[in-house]
Design an enzyme around this catalytic site. Structure first.
Site, PDB file in Angstrom:
ATOM      1  N   GLY A 362      -3.334   0.651   9.255  1.00 28.29           N
ATOM      2  CA  GLY A 362      -2.507   1.646   9.916  1.00 28.29           C
ATOM      3  C   GLY A 362      -3.181   2.996   9.925  1.00 28.29           C
ATOM      4  N   PRO A 363      -2.568   3.956  10.624  1.00 32.22           N
ATOM      5  CG  PRO A 363      -1.236   5.018  12.192  1.00 32.22           C
ATOM      6  CD  PRO A 363      -1.298   3.823  11.340  1.00 32.22           C
ATOM      7  N   GLY A 365      -2.423   8.385   6.269  1.00 34.31           N
ATOM      8  CA  GLY A 365      -1.233   9.033   5.747  1.00 34.31           C
ATOM      9  C   GLY A 365       0.055   8.247   5.847  1.00 34.31           C
ATOM     10  CE  LYS A 368      -4.559   3.097   5.760  1.00 37.92           C
ATOM     11  NZ  LYS A 368      -3.996   4.303   6.405  1.00 37.92           N
ATOM     12  CB  SER A 685      -2.136   0.538  27.608  1.00 39.46           C
ATOM     13  OG  SER A 685      -2.498   1.767  27.036  1.00 39.46           O
ATOM     14  CE  LYS A 728       0.006   2.107  23.874  1.00 40.92           C
ATOM     15  NZ  LYS A 728      -0.330   1.020  24.807  1.00 40.92           N
TER      16      LYS A 728
HETATM   17  P1  ADP Z   1      -3.172   6.344   3.550  1.00 42.81           P
HETATM   18  O1  ADP Z   1      -3.821   5.666   2.423  1.00 42.81           O
HETATM   19  O2  ADP Z   1      -2.432   5.413   4.462  1.00 42.81           O
HETATM   20  O3  ADP Z   1      -4.051   7.258   4.332  1.00 42.81           O
HETATM   21  P2  ADP Z   1      -1.691   7.662   1.493  1.00 42.81           P
HETATM   22  O4  ADP Z   1      -1.293   6.482   0.734  1.00 42.81           O
HETATM   23  O5  ADP Z   1      -2.796   8.504   0.974  1.00 42.81           O
HETATM   24  O6  ADP Z   1      -2.007   7.254   2.983  1.00 42.81           O
HETATM   25  O7  ADP Z   1      -0.403   8.550   1.719  1.00 42.81           O
HETATM   26  C1  ADP Z   1      -0.423   9.961   1.860  1.00 42.81           C
HETATM   27  C2  ADP Z   1       0.749  10.577   1.122  1.00 42.81           C
HETATM   28  O8  ADP Z   1       1.970  10.224   1.729  1.00 42.81           O
HETATM   29  C3  ADP Z   1       0.862  10.092  -0.299  1.00 42.81           C
HETATM   30  O9  ADP Z   1       1.193  11.177  -1.104  1.00 42.81           O
HETATM   31  C4  ADP Z   1       1.986   9.088  -0.262  1.00 42.81           C
HETATM   32  O10 ADP Z   1       2.657   9.007  -1.476  1.00 42.81           O
HETATM   33  C5  ADP Z   1       2.859   9.645   0.825  1.00 42.81           C
HETATM   34  N1  ADP Z   1       3.615   8.598   1.506  1.00 42.81           N
HETATM   35  C6  ADP Z   1       3.198   7.852   2.533  1.00 42.81           C
HETATM   36  N2  ADP Z   1       4.145   6.973   2.920  1.00 42.81           N
HETATM   37  C7  ADP Z   1       5.183   7.170   2.099  1.00 42.81           C
HETATM   38  C8  ADP Z   1       6.493   6.567   1.984  1.00 42.81           C
HETATM   39  N3  ADP Z   1       6.891   5.589   2.804  1.00 42.81           N
HETATM   40  N4  ADP Z   1       7.294   7.011   1.026  1.00 42.81           N
HETATM   41  C9  ADP Z   1       6.905   7.995   0.208  1.00 42.81           C
HETATM   42  N5  ADP Z   1       5.732   8.619   0.258  1.00 42.81           N
HETATM   43  C10 ADP Z   1       4.865   8.214   1.199  1.00 42.81           C
END
Ligand code: ADP
Length: 811
Positions: A362-363, A365, A368, A685, A728
């Protein structure tokens, strides 16, 4: 018993006999020995009582204590007892001198003592020294000399006396008596009455003996060299210690080595690794402290000692606990959590990694990494994260050979060292950002890491000893699953995280991000107050993303400002209003809803999917008088350019229905532009979006500003399904769009679209372009059989004939 071959003078006499053990006395030889056996003592006493003459005969077997006549050799030596001395322990020490050879003819008595009748044999005085005898005598002399030199057992005087003897028979006896021969060999010589034969035997024995001595010498030399070397090493080591001590380096290498040995003793590891470490420590011990090689060896030892080999975390897989942790740390994501719990349940049943590797896709933030962290926490295993973004070199995975300066193990074993147990949760971040080049393919190394068949003995170039990765729980993340090398992707089960709606973001901000930032900025209690409306303002006007990373940063910025205000004493608590927010973060960065505010000609809202999530994509078309050129601008990829061509071909195929002049495309230049952002746009698309914009521009019919669309187009106007519908639709919803045109083939994907979006947005499935036009244009040009459209296109007069001139081609 008798020797028949020689004529022995008939001087038969009877003498007492003394049996000898391990000893033989030659004629002409003087020596002393001790006598203890009663029979022998009696024989001696009798000899002394008579004429001091006694026969000495050797036992065939020295072990026999009470020999009979049969145990004795048949030829002995007649000897004179020169001295007798009683020793305190009852034995007698005698000094005898051999006189002549004696052939034992008959035993006169055997019981109290042996007495024998012998034939004695005098050495002939005037021997004829034949050339053969002389030659042998010289050989014997030579060999004897060498023997004396090699053995160093004989002093030179004795040697000189022996070789000076003129009688060859006596000479042979003397040599034989000075050699350390077995009794059997000596007996052989004693029995050789013939001088030539005697010399011959002696020569034979001597040369055998010399060979043995030569061999002995060689062995001795080797042993001595070895001894010298160890001694030398010991000496040098002691010297080194002394030097180190002198230089003030009190501890020196020794302390280091001792410490390493202690560590090794305390460390749990398999025997082969332990052997290796021991060997390396021994090597290190010999290397002078300041040498570069020492550092290399030391580093290697440190690595072997630091890596976990047998240490394992006591892992538990309690599903209820895992569920609690996942829910506590993450808002929403119900399906993802469910899938993860299933995964954890399977882990609970097996120790090893079971089933395919999970790939959280996924994108940025969207959570993951933090989900992976929660998995580790649920399983009570340590968590390590290694980013694979930008890895192009196989050595980054597998390490460099130790011959390189500053070489190190690869990222996998670096991660294991950090984990310090053999069963961590190991996150391989951005596995889709790995690239391969001439330095080898990191993907194939990753295959070995992830394959349960192979990772039992993962080979790192630096560590060299195979490392067992089979207890590790690997989790991967990717932005774009399609960029993961296919063989790797095959091993993964993809769990998609697409992004959050505004409402979800609001929840995440309120329940997770804000509390964390508060703690980080020490804003306890209600020092900061922020309403949902203001939070929404942050989400809408200061961030533009599928995840919540930017949002998190903006909230951090707000908390920083508040903390500063509180610390400066300006306020006890701050209520963040819209005005305060703008003073903190500056004017709005993004306009909420890129949706146009009114219906326009030639402007259509399309929807695109990028790695950042979904995005609203405005397509603009303008028509100018010209010669039929198609101009495309705005960071379009090849696929999108082809889509534009296809859209134009579709419009031309509908020329008549749209009541356009048949040659319209030769009279105008068409310019398609896709503004907004610097993100390269590609993919098929936007096909129906461009076609709609084209029709709008050509017919001058306006497009509804609150409709967005996505779909691939064919030459005949059919609408084909697309990917990323969820992202989207989130983007469209965020932009305020209330109607989305989607391909019929995508209806099944509506399941994934959040309910909130579904309740506020109408999804209209279509299968043909005509349906799109009917929906998106305020006035459908296809429905007009001949009446006028709302506005006259400004370029209408470009055409020589009137648009509605009724040319037969239009009927
Ligand atoms: P990624 O690895 O997908 O780039 P991160 O795991 O680093 O994203 O997430 C970025 C921030 O957002 C973290 O502080 C995370 O705890 C928070 N976050 C993301 N999704 C959620 C969620 N569903 N509930 C609570 N916090 C979230």
């Amino acid at each position: 018993m008798a020797t028949e071959e020689h004529s022995v003078p008939e001087t038969k006499d009877v003498y007492p006999l003394l049996p000898l053990r391990g000893l033989l006395v030659f004629p002409g030889m003087v020596l002393h020995f001790d006598v203890g056996r009663p029979k022998s003592v009696r024989a001696l006493e009798q000899a002394v009582a008579n004429d001091h003459l006694i026969v000495l005969a050797s036992q065939e077997d020295g072990q026999v204590d009470d020999p009979s006549a049969d145990d004795l050799y048949g030829i002995g030596t007649l000897a004179r007892v020169k001295q007798m001395l009683k020793l305190p322990n009852g034995t007698i020490r005698v000094l005898v001198e051999g006189l002549k050879r004696a052939v034992l003819r008959a035993f006169v008595s055997e019981d109290d003592l042996f007495t024998v009748r012998v034939e004695t044999y005098d050495e002939p005085e005037d021997v004829v020294v034949t050339p053969a005898i002389e030659a042998m005598r010289r050989s014997v002399t030579q060999q004897f000399e060498q023997y004396v030199r090699l053995s160093r057992k004989l002093d030179l005087d004795t040697y000189a006396t022996v070789v000076d003897m003129s009688h060859p028979g006596q000479f042979a006896d003397a040599v034989a008596s000075h050699l350390p021969l077995k009794v059997r060999e000596k007996q052989d010589i004693l029995e050789a009455f013939d001088i030539e034969k005697r010399l011959e035997r002696l020569l034979q024995i001597l040369s055998d003996e010399r060979e043995v001595l030569e061999l002995e010498r060689k062995i001795h030399q080797r042993v001595r060299k070895q001894m010298e070397r160890t001694q030398k090493e010991y000496y040098l080591r002691e010297q080194m210690k002394a030097i180190q001590r002198e230089l003030g380096d009190k501890e020196g290498r020794q302390a280091e080595v001792d410490e390493l040995r202690e560590k090794l003793a305390a460390k749990r590891m398999p025997d082969d690794v332990r052997d290796r470490v021991e060997k390396e420590i021994a090597r290190l011990e010999r290397i002078p402290p300041a040498s570069a090689e020492g550092t290399v060896v030391r580093n290697y030892i440190d690595w072997l000692l630091a890596l976990p080999w047998l240490e394992a975390a006591k892992s538990t897989a309690d599903i209820a606990r895992a569920e609690r942790i996942l829910n506590e740390e993450h808002y929403g994501l119900d399906k993802v959590k469910e899938r993860i719990l299933e995964f954890i349940a399977v882990q609970a049943l097996t120790d090893k990694q079971a089933g395919p590797i999970i790939c959280l896709a996924g994108p940025p933030g969207v959570g993951k990494t933090s989900l992976a962290r929660s998995i580790a926490k649920s399983l009570k295993r340590p968590f390590v994260r290694v980013s694979l973004g930008g890895v192009r070199d196989e050595a980054e995975i597998r390490g460099h050979r130790r011959t390189y300066i500053g070489s190190m193990p690869g990222r996998i074993l670096q991660g294991m060292r950090q984990a310090s147990v053999v069963n961590p949760v190991f996150l391989l971040d951005e596995i889709d950002k790995m690239a391969s080049d001439f330095r080898g393919d990191p993907a194939s190394a990753m295959l070995e890491v992830l394959d349960p068949e192979q990772n039992r003995a993962f080979s790192d170039h630096y560590i060299e000893i195979p490392y067992d990765l089979s207890n590790v729980l690997f989790i991967t993340t990717a932005n774009n699953v399609y960029q993961i090398p296919a063989p790797l992707r095959d091993r993964m089960e993809v769990i998609q995280l697409s992004g959050y709606t505004e409402i979800e973001k609001l929840h995440i901000a309120r329940e997770h991000l804000l509390p964390k930032q508060r703690t980080a900025h020490a804003l306890k209690g209600d020092r900061i107050r922020i309403s949902d409306d203001v939070l929404l303002e942050v989400i809408r006007h200061y961030t533009r993303e599928a995840g919540v990373r930017q949002l998190d940063r903006q909230l951090a910025a707000v908390c920083r400002k508040v903390a500063r205000a509180v610390a400066a004493g300006d306020a006890k608590r701050v209520t963040v209003t819209s005005a305060v927010l703008q003073s903190y973060l500056g004017p709005h960065k993004y306009e909420f809803g890129e949706m146009e505010t009114e219906d326009q000609v030639g402007v259509v809202a399309g929807l695109a999917w990028t790695e950042m999530g979904g995005d609203l994509l405005l397509v603009e078309v303008s028509i100018v008088p010209g010669s039929g050129k198609l101009v495309l601008t705005g960071q379009l990829g090849d696929v999108m350019k082809e889509s534009a061509q296809t859209a134009l071909s579709y419009v031309r195929s509908r020329t008549r229905a749209l009541r356009l002049p048949p040659d319209f495309h030769e009279k105008v230049d068409i310019h398609i532009h896709v503004p907004e952002g610097a993100i390269p746009k590609d993919g098929p698309s936007a096909g129906i979006t461009m076609a709609t914009a084209l029709v709008s521009a050509l017919t001058h019919v306006r497009v509804r500003h609150d409709v967005a669309m996505t779909g691939e187009i064919t030459l005949r106007g059919r609408v084909l399904p697309i990917g990323g519908l969820k992202e989207k639709s989130l983007a469209a919803h965020r932009a305020g769009i209330r109607t989305i045109v989607i391909p019929k083939g995508n209806v099944k994907d509506l399941d994934e679209v959040p309910d909130l979006v579904k309740s506020e947005v109408e999804f209209v499935p279509v299968s043909h372009m005509d349906e799109v036009l009917r929906l998106a244009l305020v006035d459908n040009p296809l429905d007009h059989a001949g009446g006028s459209l709302a506005d006259e296109p400004w370029w209408a007069d470009v055409w020589s004939d009137s648009r509605f001139g009724g040319g037969e081609a239009h009927q």
